[in-house]
Design an enzyme around this catalytic site. Structure first.
Site, PDB file in Angstrom:
ATOM      1  CE1 TYR A  15      -4.050   2.042   0.997  1.00  0.00           C
ATOM      2  CE2 TYR A  15      -2.486   3.193   2.403  1.00  0.00           C
ATOM      3  CZ  TYR A  15      -3.723   3.118   1.794  1.00  0.00           C
ATOM      4  OH  TYR A  15      -4.634   4.133   1.982  1.00  0.00           O
TER       5      TYR A  15
ATOM      6  CE  LYS B  96      -3.641   4.868  -1.460  1.00  0.00           C
ATOM      7  NZ  LYS B  96      -4.687   5.475  -2.286  1.00  0.00           N
TER       8      LYS B  96
HETATM    9  N1  CAA Z   1       4.057   0.116  14.965  1.00  0.00           N
HETATM   10  C1  CAA Z   1       4.975  -0.592  15.635  1.00  0.00           C
HETATM   11  N2  CAA Z   1       4.905  -1.919  15.759  1.00  0.00           N
HETATM   12  C2  CAA Z   1       3.852  -2.551  15.205  1.00  0.00           C
HETATM   13  C3  CAA Z   1       2.869  -1.869  14.502  1.00  0.00           C
HETATM   14  C4  CAA Z   1       3.001  -0.479  14.403  1.00  0.00           C
HETATM   15  N3  CAA Z   1       2.122   0.264  13.741  1.00  0.00           N
HETATM   16  N4  CAA Z   1       1.974  -2.779  14.044  1.00  0.00           N
HETATM   17  C5  CAA Z   1       2.392  -3.974  14.459  1.00  0.00           C
HETATM   18  N5  CAA Z   1       3.521  -3.845  15.175  1.00  0.00           N
HETATM   19  C6  CAA Z   1       4.291  -4.903  15.831  1.00  0.00           C
HETATM   20  C7  CAA Z   1       3.414  -5.729  16.787  1.00  0.00           C
HETATM   21  O1  CAA Z   1       3.303  -5.073  18.035  1.00  0.00           O
HETATM   22  C8  CAA Z   1       4.184  -7.025  16.859  1.00  0.00           C
HETATM   23  O2  CAA Z   1       5.291  -6.879  17.710  1.00  0.00           O
HETATM   24  P1  CAA Z   1       5.911  -8.137  18.496  1.00  0.00           P
HETATM   25  O3  CAA Z   1       6.360  -9.106  17.455  1.00  0.00           O
HETATM   26  O4  CAA Z   1       7.014  -7.538  19.282  1.00  0.00           O
HETATM   27  O5  CAA Z   1       4.776  -8.672  19.326  1.00  0.00           O
HETATM   28  C9  CAA Z   1       4.725  -7.183  15.443  1.00  0.00           C
HETATM   29  O6  CAA Z   1       4.728  -5.857  14.868  1.00  0.00           O
HETATM   30  C10 CAA Z   1       3.878  -8.103  14.601  1.00  0.00           C
HETATM   31  O7  CAA Z   1       2.510  -7.609  14.667  1.00  0.00           O
HETATM   32  P2  CAA Z   1       1.237  -8.576  14.685  1.00  0.00           P
HETATM   33  O8  CAA Z   1       1.387  -9.570  15.836  1.00  0.00           O
HETATM   34  O9  CAA Z   1       0.011  -7.761  14.645  1.00  0.00           O
HETATM   35  O10 CAA Z   1       1.492  -9.395  13.349  1.00  0.00           O
HETATM   36  P3  CAA Z   1       0.433 -10.019  12.391  1.00  0.00           P
HETATM   37  O11 CAA Z   1       1.217 -10.730  11.338  1.00  0.00           O
HETATM   38  O12 CAA Z   1      -0.608 -10.757  13.139  1.00  0.00           O
HETATM   39  O13 CAA Z   1      -0.322  -8.729  11.734  1.00  0.00           O
HETATM   40  C11 CAA Z   1      -0.501  -6.691  10.537  1.00  0.00           C
HETATM   41  C12 CAA Z   1       0.434  -7.785  11.037  1.00  0.00           C
HETATM   42  C13 CAA Z   1      -1.535  -7.303   9.562  1.00  0.00           C
HETATM   43  C14 CAA Z   1       0.356  -5.686   9.798  1.00  0.00           C
HETATM   44  C15 CAA Z   1      -1.268  -6.062  11.735  1.00  0.00           C
HETATM   45  O14 CAA Z   1      -0.325  -5.693  12.722  1.00  0.00           O
HETATM   46  C16 CAA Z   1      -2.030  -4.820  11.299  1.00  0.00           C
HETATM   47  O15 CAA Z   1      -3.107  -4.920  10.736  1.00  0.00           O
HETATM   48  N6  CAA Z   1      -1.462  -3.647  11.586  1.00  0.00           N
HETATM   49  C17 CAA Z   1      -2.052  -2.374  11.173  1.00  0.00           C
HETATM   50  C18 CAA Z   1      -1.539  -1.967   9.818  1.00  0.00           C
HETATM   51  C19 CAA Z   1      -2.053  -0.579   9.517  1.00  0.00           C
HETATM   52  O16 CAA Z   1      -1.701   0.379  10.200  1.00  0.00           O
HETATM   53  N7  CAA Z   1      -2.884  -0.455   8.462  1.00  0.00           N
HETATM   54  C20 CAA Z   1      -3.510   0.786   8.114  1.00  0.00           C
HETATM   55  C21 CAA Z   1      -4.902   0.492   7.530  1.00  0.00           C
HETATM   56  S1  CAA Z   1      -5.824   1.978   7.234  1.00  0.00           S
HETATM   57  C22 CAA Z   1      -5.132   2.576   5.851  1.00  0.00           C
HETATM   58  O17 CAA Z   1      -4.343   1.973   5.181  1.00  0.00           O
HETATM   59  C23 CAA Z   1      -5.531   3.953   5.469  1.00  0.00           C
HETATM   60  C24 CAA Z   1      -4.354   4.816   5.361  1.00  0.00           C
HETATM   61  O18 CAA Z   1      -3.995   5.230   4.254  1.00  0.00           O
HETATM   62  C25 CAA Z   1      -3.672   5.234   6.566  1.00  0.00           C
HETATM   63  P1  NAI Z   2     -13.260   2.417   1.682  1.00  0.00           P
HETATM   64  O1  NAI Z   2     -12.726   1.016   1.771  1.00  0.00           O
HETATM   65  O2  NAI Z   2     -14.191   2.898   2.722  1.00  0.00           O
HETATM   66  O3  NAI Z   2     -13.930   2.653   0.243  1.00  0.00           O
HETATM   67  C1  NAI Z   2     -13.250   2.307  -0.912  1.00  0.00           C
HETATM   68  C2  NAI Z   2     -14.239   2.172  -2.050  1.00  0.00           C
HETATM   69  O4  NAI Z   2     -13.480   1.788  -3.212  1.00  0.00           O
HETATM   70  C3  NAI Z   2     -15.302   1.096  -1.829  1.00  0.00           C
HETATM   71  O5  NAI Z   2     -16.579   1.599  -2.163  1.00  0.00           O
HETATM   72  C4  NAI Z   2     -14.873  -0.019  -2.776  1.00  0.00           C
HETATM   73  O6  NAI Z   2     -15.972  -0.788  -3.276  1.00  0.00           O
HETATM   74  C5  NAI Z   2     -14.188   0.769  -3.885  1.00  0.00           C
HETATM   75  N1  NAI Z   2     -13.255  -0.061  -4.671  1.00  0.00           N
HETATM   76  C6  NAI Z   2     -12.372  -0.984  -4.207  1.00  0.00           C
HETATM   77  N2  NAI Z   2     -11.750  -1.558  -5.226  1.00  0.00           N
HETATM   78  C7  NAI Z   2     -12.219  -0.994  -6.366  1.00  0.00           C
HETATM   79  C8  NAI Z   2     -11.955  -1.187  -7.737  1.00  0.00           C
HETATM   80  N3  NAI Z   2     -11.084  -2.101  -8.152  1.00  0.00           N
HETATM   81  N4  NAI Z   2     -12.623  -0.422  -8.635  1.00  0.00           N
HETATM   82  C9  NAI Z   2     -13.543   0.490  -8.223  1.00  0.00           C
HETATM   83  N5  NAI Z   2     -13.844   0.699  -6.939  1.00  0.00           N
HETATM   84  C10 NAI Z   2     -13.187  -0.033  -6.008  1.00  0.00           C
HETATM   85  O7  NAI Z   2     -11.944   3.332   1.596  1.00  0.00           O
HETATM   86  P2  NAI Z   2     -11.726   4.846   2.052  1.00  0.00           P
HETATM   87  O8  NAI Z   2     -11.182   4.831   3.403  1.00  0.00           O
HETATM   88  O9  NAI Z   2     -12.912   5.655   1.743  1.00  0.00           O
HETATM   89  O10 NAI Z   2     -10.513   5.239   1.078  1.00  0.00           O
HETATM   90  C11 NAI Z   2     -10.649   6.066  -0.056  1.00  0.00           C
HETATM   91  C12 NAI Z   2      -9.255   6.419  -0.534  1.00  0.00           C
HETATM   92  O11 NAI Z   2      -8.567   7.141   0.491  1.00  0.00           O
HETATM   93  C13 NAI Z   2      -8.379   5.217  -0.856  1.00  0.00           C
HETATM   94  O12 NAI Z   2      -7.554   5.490  -1.964  1.00  0.00           O
HETATM   95  C14 NAI Z   2      -7.528   5.065   0.388  1.00  0.00           C
HETATM   96  O13 NAI Z   2      -6.323   4.406   0.114  1.00  0.00           O
HETATM   97  C15 NAI Z   2      -7.333   6.521   0.746  1.00  0.00           C
HETATM   98  N6  NAI Z   2      -6.965   6.763   2.129  1.00  0.00           N
HETATM   99  C16 NAI Z   2      -7.791   6.356   3.147  1.00  0.00           C
HETATM  100  C17 NAI Z   2      -7.435   6.599   4.448  1.00  0.00           C
HETATM  101  C18 NAI Z   2      -8.261   6.163   5.598  1.00  0.00           C
HETATM  102  O14 NAI Z   2      -7.754   6.225   6.748  1.00  0.00           O
HETATM  103  N7  NAI Z   2      -9.505   5.728   5.424  1.00  0.00           N
HETATM  104  C19 NAI Z   2      -6.181   7.303   4.781  1.00  0.00           C
HETATM  105  C20 NAI Z   2      -5.406   7.682   3.629  1.00  0.00           C
HETATM  106  C21 NAI Z   2      -5.803   7.422   2.355  1.00  0.00           C
END
Ligand code: CAA
Ligand code: NAI
Length: 243
Positions: free
Chosen positions: A151, A155
């Site tokens: 991801y 980005k």
């Molecule tokens: N910072 C520091 N350490 C972290 C961390 C973080 N953000 N996330 C995980 N870790 C550490 C854990 O504490 C763990 O440490 P230990 O081995 O010492 O226990 C280690 O990393 C492994 O973590 P998990 O046990 O959770 O490992 P897993 O394989 O089960 O899962 C994961 C890994 C899927 C990445 C899970 O940790 C996860 O989902 N993390 C969140 C990832 C995240 O922030 N995603 C953002 C989604 S929203 C988004 O993407 C929108 C956007 O643009 C911001």
């Molecule tokens: P969301 O998961 O709530 O919505 C995403 C939408 O995109 C859904 O309606 C889904 O059906 C659609 N989608 C997924 N795959 C698709 C494809 N192949 N073709 C057409 N549509 C598709 O996501 P959210 O949070 O609204 O995110 C919107 C944008 O903002 C994304 O690009 C995400 O990466 C970005 N973003 C989100 C953040 C957050 O914290 N929610 C932070 C930073 C960036």
């Protein structure tokens, strides 16, 4: 009405930030094409948003699907003024565990999807001598984030693509900018472990997550003519999480 008589395509606008943007653009007078993969949510969104909202089921990762979207918009309205490349997905895993599939799926949607949509739309914007392209990066792409090799790569790449397109398309009357949201309250963050989300929330100087409307307002500004001298810019809308 800042977008009166404008036609916008917003990808991924059946839900989350994209839906809030569709709502905001319609409030400001635009017609909005909801280009989303999810048929049920897309149809519901168009119904809720009323007369100037149209749903076209689209998979941005698939070039033919995007071609068909653009053909539909041109057939119905004859113009595309605004493209918001908002659709995005996550497939989080630590680097050591990330599968080839998890890596590729995110590249296909978040990176190839933006390339497909922009490439199919720009001939129409060039012909009109007018256009606004808004891309979506993320705090993860700017600063990196644990578990997001795939991801974050996409980005960060979006910022480079935006700057390149700003250089190529500025002389054609097309503004290209990118919004980099912080953690925002949508389905995407609901998939995160609560402990990690809480940790993120606690380091935001504003002490809250973003709302979809916070991000939609930034898209709106960049889509409007108020931003006509803003170009190639990365607008951080993240409560200063990493300042
Ligand atoms: N910072 C520091 N350490 C972290 C961390 C973080 N953000 N996330 C995980 N870790 C550490 C854990 O504490 C763990 O440490 P230990 O081995 O010492 O226990 C280690 O990393 C492994 O973590 P998990 O046990 O959770 O490992 P897993 O394989 O089960 O899962 C994961 C890994 C899927 C990445 C899970 O940790 C996860 O989902 N993390 C969140 C990832 C995240 O922030 N995603 C953002 C989604 S929203 C988004 O993407 C929108 C956007 O643009 C911001
Ligand atoms: P969301 O998961 O709530 O919505 C995403 C939408 O995109 C859904 O309606 C889904 O059906 C659609 N989608 C997924 N795959 C698709 C494809 N192949 N073709 C057409 N549509 C598709 O996501 P959210 O949070 O609204 O995110 C919107 C944008 O903002 C994304 O690009 C995400 O990466 C970005 N973003 C989100 C953040 C957050 O914290 N929610 C932070 C930073 C960036």
């Amino acid at each position: 009405m800042r977008l009166n008589n404008k036609v916008a395509i917003i990808t991924g606008s059946a839900n989350g930030i994209g839906y809030a943007a569709a709502e905001r653009f319609i409030e400001e007078g635009a017609s909005v094409f909801i280009a989303d993969f999810d048929e049920k949510m897309g149809a519901q969104a168009a119904h809720k948003l009323g007369d100037r909202a149209y749903f076209v089921q689209t998979n941005v990762a698939d070039r033919e699907s995007v071609k068909s979207l653009v053909a539909t918009v041109i057939e119905q309205t004859g113009q595309i003024d605004i493209l918001v490349n908002n659709a995005g997905i996550t497939r989080d895993a630590m680097l050591i565990k990330m599968t080839e599939d998890q890596f590729q799926q995110v590249l296909d949607v978040n990176l190839s999807g933006v390339f497909h949509c922009t490439q199919e739309v720009i001939p129409h914007m060039i012909a009109a001598g007018y256009g606004k392209i808004i891309n979506t990066s993320s705090v993860s792409g700017i600063y990196g984030n644990v578990g997001q090799t795939n991801y974050a790569a996409t980005k960060a790449a979006i910022v480079g693509m935006t700057k390149t397109w700003a250089k190529e398309l500025g002389r054609k009357g097309i503004n290209v900018n990118v919004v980099a949201p912080g953690f925002t309250e949508t389905e995407m963050v609901k998939k995160m472990p609560e402990k990690i989300l809480e940790q993120m929330r606690s380091i935001v100087p504003l002490q809250r997550l973003g709302t979809p409307r916070d991000i939609a307002n930034a898209y709106l500004f960049l889509a409007s003519d108020e931003a006509s001298y803003v170009h190639g810019h990365t607008l951080h809308v993240d409560g200063a999480i990493m300042m």
